[in-house]
Scaffold this motif. Structure first.
Motif, PDB file in Angstrom:
ATOM      1  N   LEU A   1      -2.077  -3.095   0.793  1.00  0.00           N
ATOM      2  CA  LEU A   1      -0.848  -2.329   0.436  1.00  0.00           C
ATOM      3  C   LEU A   1      -1.423  -1.116   0.010  1.00  0.00           C
ATOM      4  O   LEU A   1      -0.557   0.181   0.368  1.00  0.00           O
ATOM      5  N   GLY A   2      -1.985  -0.972  -1.034  1.00  0.00           N
ATOM      6  CA  GLY A   2      -2.401   0.325  -1.420  1.00  0.00           C
ATOM      7  C   GLY A   2      -3.326   1.107  -0.413  1.00  0.00           C
ATOM      8  O   GLY A   2      -3.167   2.457  -0.517  1.00  0.00           O
ATOM      9  N   TYR A   3      -4.235   0.354   0.373  1.00  0.00           N
ATOM     10  CA  TYR A   3      -4.947   1.172   1.344  1.00  0.00           C
ATOM     11  C   TYR A   3      -4.006   1.538   2.264  1.00  0.00           C
ATOM     12  O   TYR A   3      -4.065   2.852   2.710  1.00  0.00           O
ATOM     13  N   PHE A   4      -2.743   1.182   2.570  1.00  0.00           N
ATOM     14  CA  PHE A   4      -1.709   1.334   3.527  1.00  0.00           C
ATOM     15  C   PHE A   4      -1.146   2.572   3.254  1.00  0.00           C
ATOM     16  O   PHE A   4      -0.867   3.673   3.833  1.00  0.00           O
ATOM     17  N   ILE A   5      -0.942   2.685   1.855  1.00  0.00           N
ATOM     18  CA  ILE A   5      -0.342   3.867   1.417  1.00  0.00           C
ATOM     19  C   ILE A   5      -1.148   5.084   1.383  1.00  0.00           C
ATOM     20  O   ILE A   5      -0.560   6.278   1.894  1.00  0.00           O
ATOM     21  N   GLN A   6      -2.114   4.684   0.886  1.00  0.00           N
ATOM     22  CA  GLN A   6      -3.133   6.044   1.048  1.00  0.00           C
ATOM     23  C   GLN A   6      -3.164   6.613   2.420  1.00  0.00           C
ATOM     24  O   GLN A   6      -3.311   7.832   2.711  1.00  0.00           O
ATOM     25  N   PHE A   7      -3.704   5.600   3.328  1.00  0.00           N
ATOM     26  CA  PHE A   7      -3.675   5.984   4.729  1.00  0.00           C
ATOM     27  C   PHE A   7      -2.487   6.551   5.471  1.00  0.00           C
ATOM     28  O   PHE A   7      -2.766   7.608   5.935  1.00  0.00           O
ATOM     29  N   SER A   8      -1.500   6.229   5.130  1.00  0.00           N
ATOM     30  CA  SER A   8      -0.047   6.660   5.687  1.00  0.00           C
ATOM     31  C   SER A   8      -0.035   8.360   5.008  1.00  0.00           C
ATOM     32  O   SER A   8       0.482   9.197   5.858  1.00  0.00           O
ATOM     33  N   THR A   9      -0.125   8.465   3.730  1.00  0.00           N
ATOM     34  CA  THR A   9      -0.250   9.723   3.144  1.00  0.00           C
ATOM     35  C   THR A   9      -1.144  10.622   4.033  1.00  0.00           C
ATOM     36  O   THR A   9      -0.628  11.700   3.995  1.00  0.00           O
ATOM     37  N   SER A  10      -2.398  10.166   4.063  1.00  0.00           N
ATOM     38  CA  SER A  10      -3.219  11.139   4.501  1.00  0.00           C
ATOM     39  C   SER A  10      -3.188  11.494   5.910  1.00  0.00           C
ATOM     40  O   SER A  10      -3.333  12.518   6.539  1.00  0.00           O
ATOM     41  N   PHE A  11      -2.267  10.921   6.721  1.00  0.00           N
ATOM     42  CA  PHE A  11      -1.816  11.034   8.058  1.00  0.00           C
ATOM     43  C   PHE A  11      -0.423  11.634   8.116  1.00  0.00           C
ATOM     44  O   PHE A  11       0.362  11.953   9.061  1.00  0.00           O
ATOM     45  N   PHE A  12       0.070  11.943   6.895  1.00  0.00           N
ATOM     46  CA  PHE A  12       1.277  12.685   6.611  1.00  0.00           C
ATOM     47  C   PHE A  12       2.593  11.748   7.109  1.00  0.00           C
ATOM     48  O   PHE A  12       3.743  12.215   7.511  1.00  0.00           O
ATOM     49  N   LYS A  13       2.396  10.355   7.125  1.00  0.00           N
ATOM     50  CA  LYS A  13       3.221   9.619   7.508  1.00  0.00           C
ATOM     51  C   LYS A  13       4.343   9.351   6.189  1.00  0.00           C
ATOM     52  O   LYS A  13       3.936   8.067   5.982  1.00  0.00           O
ATOM     53  N   ILE A  14       4.947  10.093   5.636  1.00  0.00           N
ATOM     54  CA  ILE A  14       5.398  10.068   4.168  1.00  0.00           C
ATOM     55  C   ILE A  14       6.488   8.891   4.372  1.00  0.00           C
ATOM     56  O   ILE A  14       6.410   7.933   3.302  1.00  0.00           O
ATOM     57  N   PRO A  15       7.535   8.865   5.297  1.00  0.00           N
ATOM     58  CA  PRO A  15       8.344   7.600   5.234  1.00  0.00           C
ATOM     59  C   PRO A  15       7.910   6.385   5.180  1.00  0.00           C
ATOM     60  O   PRO A  15       7.914   5.460   4.568  1.00  0.00           O
ATOM     61  N   GLN A  16       6.750   6.103   5.818  1.00  0.00           N
ATOM     62  CA  GLN A  16       5.806   4.990   5.988  1.00  0.00           C
ATOM     63  C   GLN A  16       5.242   4.720   4.603  1.00  0.00           C
ATOM     64  O   GLN A  16       5.076   3.308   4.352  1.00  0.00           O
ATOM     65  N   ALA A  17       4.783   5.723   4.001  1.00  0.00           N
ATOM     66  CA  ALA A  17       4.181   5.544   2.717  1.00  0.00           C
ATOM     67  C   ALA A  17       5.154   5.001   1.858  1.00  0.00           C
ATOM     68  O   ALA A  17       4.800   4.357   0.925  1.00  0.00           O
ATOM     69  N   PHE A  18       6.114   5.504   1.908  1.00  0.00           N
ATOM     70  CA  PHE A  18       7.286   5.270   0.961  1.00  0.00           C
ATOM     71  C   PHE A  18       7.706   3.864   1.384  1.00  0.00           C
ATOM     72  O   PHE A  18       7.880   3.175   0.142  1.00  0.00           O
ATOM     73  N   ALA A  19       7.786   3.408   2.546  1.00  0.00           N
ATOM     74  CA  ALA A  19       8.058   1.969   2.731  1.00  0.00           C
ATOM     75  C   ALA A  19       7.284   1.174   2.267  1.00  0.00           C
ATOM     76  O   ALA A  19       7.291   0.033   1.512  1.00  0.00           O
ATOM     77  N   GLY A  20       5.721   1.636   2.141  1.00  0.00           N
ATOM     78  CA  GLY A  20       4.781   0.509   1.469  1.00  0.00           C
ATOM     79  C   GLY A  20       5.031   0.529   0.112  1.00  0.00           C
ATOM     80  O   GLY A  20       4.817  -0.603  -0.621  1.00  0.00           O
ATOM     81  N   LEU A  21       5.448   1.744  -0.524  1.00  0.00           N
ATOM     82  CA  LEU A  21       5.507   1.729  -1.965  1.00  0.00           C
ATOM     83  C   LEU A  21       6.478   0.819  -2.338  1.00  0.00           C
ATOM     84  O   LEU A  21       6.357   0.089  -3.257  1.00  0.00           O
ATOM     85  N   ILE A  22       7.667   0.763  -1.628  1.00  0.00           N
ATOM     86  CA  ILE A  22       8.943   0.058  -2.051  1.00  0.00           C
ATOM     87  C   ILE A  22       8.488  -1.390  -1.644  1.00  0.00           C
ATOM     88  O   ILE A  22       8.679  -2.337  -2.651  1.00  0.00           O
ATOM     89  N   PHE A  23       7.598  -1.832  -0.787  1.00  0.00           N
ATOM     90  CA  PHE A  23       7.367  -3.234  -0.536  1.00  0.00           C
ATOM     91  C   PHE A  23       6.389  -3.579  -1.766  1.00  0.00           C
ATOM     92  O   PHE A  23       6.806  -4.711  -2.086  1.00  0.00           O
ATOM     93  N   LEU A  24       5.593  -2.665  -2.035  1.00  0.00           N
ATOM     94  CA  LEU A  24       4.794  -3.056  -3.283  1.00  0.00           C
ATOM     95  C   LEU A  24       5.614  -3.420  -4.518  1.00  0.00           C
ATOM     96  O   LEU A  24       5.167  -4.342  -5.216  1.00  0.00           O
ATOM     97  N   ALA A  25       6.507  -2.574  -4.681  1.00  0.00           N
ATOM     98  CA  ALA A  25       7.418  -2.535  -6.023  1.00  0.00           C
ATOM     99  C   ALA A  25       8.128  -3.922  -5.846  1.00  0.00           C
ATOM    100  O   ALA A  25       8.268  -4.786  -6.867  1.00  0.00           O
ATOM    101  N   VAL A  26       8.572  -4.426  -4.685  1.00  0.00           N
ATOM    102  CA  VAL A  26       9.327  -5.512  -4.518  1.00  0.00           C
ATOM    103  C   VAL A  26       8.182  -6.891  -4.752  1.00  0.00           C
ATOM    104  O   VAL A  26       8.814  -7.687  -5.472  1.00  0.00           O
ATOM    105  N   VAL A  27       7.351  -6.637  -4.315  1.00  0.00           N
ATOM    106  CA  VAL A  27       6.198  -7.739  -4.609  1.00  0.00           C
ATOM    107  C   VAL A  27       5.982  -8.009  -5.964  1.00  0.00           C
ATOM    108  O   VAL A  27       5.940  -9.095  -6.482  1.00  0.00           O
ATOM    109  N   SER A  28       5.688  -6.997  -6.718  1.00  0.00           N
ATOM    110  CA  SER A  28       5.595  -6.797  -8.042  1.00  0.00           C
ATOM    111  C   SER A  28       6.496  -7.610  -8.881  1.00  0.00           C
ATOM    112  O   SER A  28       6.347  -8.380  -9.570  1.00  0.00           O
TER     113      SER A  28
END
Lengths: 262, 261
Positions: free
Chosen positions: A211-238
């Protein structure tokens, strides 16, 4: 009169305060994004984040989740295996405690983020190096909480043990460690959330999944909503992991939780 | 009486202790005391006078820096396992049931308990009126009941000596009186040599055969008083003139120490 009518309202507020706050927060967020014309690369709206979440295939989410969870849990487990014996050793021997403690503090105060690239260089890009990074970030709270708990055992019980002339390992196993259980679980709760952080930090440095990789990868491709989705998913897992530690304590050691909170 | 029972069971000769030799101030000094077998001796004195120090010396948890403590003519040089200790707080283990708490000394000393041990634990709990609580957890019991469990735990290994360190001081007054009589009943049924530390003068007179009165720190013996009130003692004992006389005598020591200077 006033009290009897206001009491249910207060009760209701207490039980739903968190949910109410959450709903209001998300609604405000959506409204600001819609009517404030905030560009999506600065702050995507909640609706666009939810859409981005469902745009990614579920099996891909699971793949990333498994990669992160695997590292986090392995690091967490390794950290338990190291820190509890270390705490026992430190409590039993003052010399050892004086020798190890400064080293632990030095390790803890060195930013793991800065050490992570070095570990990757030394140990390669496999799971093992990510597990080690996670372990480094999680073990300090565990050692400290376990040692504190064992040292807080009432002196009378230690005297009881001495007057029974019991072997010393039983003093540790039957008195000190059980006494440390509430402290150890406080440490575990801190550590489990740190384990996710550790795994994500490791993925930022070197990984092709997670998921960390996913967020970084999404950000670098300017897929910001997708990065946020990954971030929220991560928070839920935590959050789920944190709750699992709480449930484990309630299930295994109900006596270790104050009576009014059981 | 056999010869053995005439001998002093616990003997202290010119005992003194100093926790911090660098500072050189004594916690207790020049204590001479002989306790007979199955005698109930109470120790009273102002707080910090070293009452608990004496108790720890008999248990061998503390080796005096001066003088000698011996039990049955053997000098105490290390912790003894023939003493039962009851502490100020019940100090029960919160993760064990009442019965397992009572069995804890055996489990801790030998690593296992047998069915016979379990029966003995149940018998002791019954004697203390705690049978129906044996499967409960300690935090489900009142303070008085918890301390009863603490006493039962100390009796499990059937020790010769029962050491009690202000065992009832955390209890409310009514519970305290009741548990004192309960202790006397238990002691009558299972005679033990008891060293009972307290800061309550009336409790000491009510329970003991002899009362040792200690001075301010450094603690020394001010008086050793025979309590010649006949047993069994009851709540009425408190109303007898002799009880009033004896408590007054002890109170005088505590509140007018200069009378002895």
């Amino acid at each position: 009169m006033l009290k009897s009518t206001s009491f249910p309202v207060r009760q209701w507020l207490l039980s739903y305060a968190a949910a109410l706050f959450f709903i209001t927060f998300v609604l405000l967020w959506e409204l600001i994004c819609r009517f404030g014309k905030v560009p999506v690369y600065i702050l995507p709206s909640p609706v666009s984040i939810v859409n981005a979440f469902f745009d990614v295939e579920f099996s891909r989410w699971l793949e990333h989740l498994w990669a992160t969870l695997r590292v986090a849990l392995m690091g967490f487990a390794l950290s338990i295996c190291i820190s509890i014996p270390l705490a026992i050793a430190m409590v039993r021997s003052e010399v050892l405690s004086r020798t190890i403690y400064p080293a632990l503090v030095v390790i803890q105060s060195t930013p793991v983020v800065a050490v992570a690239p070095l570990i990757i260089v030394l140990m390669g890009t496999g799971d093992m190096s990510r597990v080690l990074i996670t372990c480094l970030i999680t073990f300090f709270p565990l050692v400290v909480s376990a040692a504190t708990g064992m040292l807080e055992t009432p002196e009378e019980l230690i005297e009881l043990s001495k007057s029974l002339r019991a072997p010393r390992y039983r003093e540790t196993w039957q008195i000190r460690i059980p006494y440390a259980i509430p402290h150890i679980f406080s440490g575990l709760k801190v550590s489990i959330t740190l384990a996710i952080i550790g795994a994500v930090v490791a993925e930022f440095v070197a990984a092709e999944k997670g998921l960390g990789y996913f967020i970084q990868f999404s950000t670098s491709f300017f897929k910001i909503p997708q990065a946020f989705a990954g971030l929220i998913f991560l928070a839920v897992v935590s959050l789920v992991l944190f709750k699992s530690v709480q449930w484990a304590q309630q299930w295994l050691y109900p006596w270790s939780i104050p009576k009014n909170k059981r | 009486m056999s010869k053995a029972s005439e001998r002093a069971f616990v003997r202290m000769e010119q005992v003194g202790h100093c926790y911090d030799p660098a500072a050189g101030n004594m916690a207790v000094q020049q204590i001479d005391l002989e306790i007979h077998r199955h005698e109930f001796v109470a120790v009273v004195g102002p707080s910090g006078c070293g009452k608990s120090t004496l108790l720890r010396m008999v248990a061998g948890l503390l080796i005096p820096s001066a003088g000698k403590v011996s039990v049955f003519d053997r000098q105490v040089t290390e912790p003894r396992d023939d003493v039962g200790i009851v502490f100020q707080k019940p100090t029960l283990l919160p993760w064990l049931t009442v019965r397992d708490n009572v069995l804890f000394p055996l489990k801790h000393k030998y690593g296992l308990v047998t069915a016979a041990d379990k029966n003995r634990a149940e018998e002791l709990l019954a004697m203390a009126g705690l049978s129906q609580f044996s499967a409960r957890m300690p935090d489900e019991l009142s303070g008085g009941m918890q301390q009863r469990v603490g006493i039962v735990r100390a009796l499990l290994l059937n020790p010769d000596i029962l050491l009690m360190d202000e065992p009832f001081s955390a209890l409310d007054a009514m519970t305290r009186e009741q548990i004192g009589f309960d202790l006397l009943n238990i002691w009558t049924e299972n005679p033990k040599t008891v060293l009972f530390i307290t800061h309550s003068i009336s409790e000491a007179v009510l329970l003991a055969d002899r009362v040792l009165v200690m001075s301010q720190r450094p603690g020394t013996v001010l008086d050793l008083i025979d309590i010649d009130i006949p047993r069994p003692r009851s709540a009425n004992t408190i109303n007898t003139p002799r009880f009033a006389e004896l408590t007054a005598r002890i109170r005088k020591h505590i509140y007018e120490p200069e009378a002895h200077a």
